[in-house]
Design a protein around this motif. Structure first.
Motif: not given
Length: 217
Positions: A57-77
């Motif tokens: 469902r991701l459509k905008t670049f902002c959503q990709l930024i949030d996805l990246h941050i969420d993934d990094m937080c999931d692995v403690g980074k």
């Protein structure tokens, strides 16, 4: 019942056949496939049409930024201050752009705008690097059909225009008198909480960057 198949690409395809319905999605990680399948089966049981995965469902670049941050937080980074500030800036300038619209021309325009606002060649180069990082993460980790080639072409164009390049090299170190005046200024400020004068002395003695000092224990 959900069926999981590992594809030759390394991704996982999940297929659901339930109550006369058939749906499928492809994920890079099996855990993501399992979570989506569980939600989809519950929706089918309620008589609802299964929704697309969050990533789909991701459509905008902002959503990709949030996805990246969420993934990094999931692995403690989680992003440190400088990276977090850069990503916030990208949200403001490019966040509303659809992923498809983030092409070479749009990135060149972004570079021109940033330079007009005072961003130097090295700073703009870092900005473009973060754009590529976000897109590459979405493609590599989640298998999204995004391209990083436009970023490389935009970087080449901006470099030819003199907007991306190396930063201005420092040609001298601060004098002792300049350091003494800085330290005296911070020591004389009664509202100063952080031990800035000690940090200045430590930075001069070790030649560590601001980020390295903040991470020191």
């Amino acid at each position: 019942m959900a069926t999981y198949t590992k594809l030759s690409s390394g991704s996982w395809r999940v297929q659901i056949r339930r109550k006369g319905r058939y749906v499928s999605e492809t994920f890079l990680r099996r855990d993501d496939a399992r979570r989506w399948a569980t939600d989809a089966e519950r929706q089918i049981d309620r008589g609802e049409a299964p929704s697309k995965s969050r990533v789909a469902r991701l459509k905008t670049f902002c959503q990709l930024i949030d996805l990246h941050i969420d993934d990094m937080c999931d692995v403690g980074k989680s992003p440190l201050r400088s990276k977090a500030a850069a990503l916030d800036m990208l949200r403001r300038h490019l966040g509303k752009c659809s992923i498809a619209a983030l092409d070479r021309e749009r990135l060149i325009r972004f570079g021109r705008d940033r330079a007009a606002q005072g961003a130097g060649p090295m700073t703009l180069g870092i900005d473009i690097g973060f754009v590529k990082l976000i897109l590459a993460h979405a493609a590599a980790v989640h298998g999204l059909p995004v391209k990083v080639e436009p970023v490389d072409l935009a970087r080449i164009a901006l470099k030819r225009l003199g907007l991306v390049g190396k930063g201005h090299q420092r040609d001298r170190r601060p004098t002792q008198d300049e350091l003494d005046r800085l330290i005296a200024y911070f020591d004389a400020n009664p509202r100063q909480i952080a031990p800035v004068s000690q940090i200045i002395r430590f930075a001069v003695a070790t030649a560590m960057s601001q980020e390295e000092i903040c991470k020191a224990r």
